[in-house]
Design a protein around this motif. Sequence first.
Motif, PDB file in Angstrom:
ATOM      1  N   LYS A   1     -10.089  -0.110  -2.622  1.00 46.70           N
ATOM      2  CA  LYS A   1      -9.428  -1.060  -1.719  1.00 46.70           C
ATOM      3  C   LYS A   1     -10.461  -1.776  -0.842  1.00 46.70           C
TER       4      LYS A   1
ATOM      5  N   ARG B   1      -6.481  -1.060  -5.700  1.00 45.36           N
ATOM      6  CA  ARG B   1      -6.659  -2.477  -6.071  1.00 45.36           C
ATOM      7  C   ARG B   1      -6.183  -2.634  -7.510  1.00 45.36           C
TER       8      ARG B   1
ATOM      9  N   ASP C   1       0.831  -1.176   0.000  1.00 45.64           N
ATOM     10  CA  ASP C   1       0.000   0.000   0.000  1.00 45.64           C
ATOM     11  C   ASP C   1       0.871   1.232   0.000  1.00 45.64           C
TER      12      ASP C   1
END
Length: 311
Positions: A212, A157, A24
């Motif tokens: 996400k 994502r 991330d």
Amino acid sequence: LMQLSVPLNFIGFVYREIRQGLTDIEQMFELLEVEAEVNDRPDAKPLALNATGTQKGAIAFKDVRFSYDPERPILKGISFEVPAGKTVAIVGPSGAGKSTISRLLYRFYDIQDGSITIDGQDVRDVTQRSLRAAIGMVPQDTVLFNDTVAYNIRYGRPNAGDAEVQKAAEIAQIDTFIKQLPDGYETRVGERGLKLSGGEKQRVAIARTILKAPPILILDEATSALDTTTEHEIQSALDKVSENRTTLVIAHRLSTVIGADEIIVLRAGEIAERGTHAGLLAEGGLYASMWNRQREATQAEEHLRQVRESD
Ligand code: ATP
């Protein structure tokens, strides 16, 4: 040479992590800024989230004590819970320790006493990777990659399709803005591309977090003043993203906490008051005086703006 090789190795490590596409953005900053503050235990297990219906990730702080340096305690025994799917807001004067609470949940640092658990699991007992995968953080200041808008949103994502990216942007109320850009979603942004305003960047970060879809959200609100329209737009985007998610709001402005299930008023590292917006106003304490002061300031600002516009 030894001195040089360590940071180079470290950069290599960060680069590999990014290449893996698993990291991330938050984790990247964590690696760069607070390297090796905390480590996984040898027996660390992935965080297991209990589902209560569709909601997961109950947070509990129990008598948490923390200081960045030993002489200066920052949190002096803080206890509160965020039930799964609910929203708790932390407010209080500057320097009270609000952002520190969000950093501790994310385990940027380890606490000196007490415990922080998610669905009963101490954050020190689970892998950092699984912890951070479960938490979405919309930070105060979003740093965008020097890449396209689409890339910056898809980062939430990486395998998301174009339609999903656009849907996330719509929910974050940034889709209309993006479509007006010279190359739409393919417009390059960041330091070497189009510079976005603070509010626009924050909405890109919200869209990224929507993609996400983490069970737990930390919203660390920007301190910088936004105009009222932008603030309303961001607020409605945040309301959508926090719906049915366990949410911790670190609020620097009070207008964003009215709907929270519980508001915790922090003062000098201790909980001074807690309750709902209406309850705290009725109490007439610190929250009520902060609220009145902020309302007066906002009215004065709006008045000034109107005067300037009519000139
Ligand atoms: P604000 O509303 O101004 O953002 P805050 O309530 O979020 O304030 P924190 O950022 O949690 O406050 O900081 C609490 C205290 O801890 C401050 O006095 C700050 O100076 C100190 N502090 C924050 N980060 C560090 C750090 N990395 N090292 C040492 N002290 C720190």
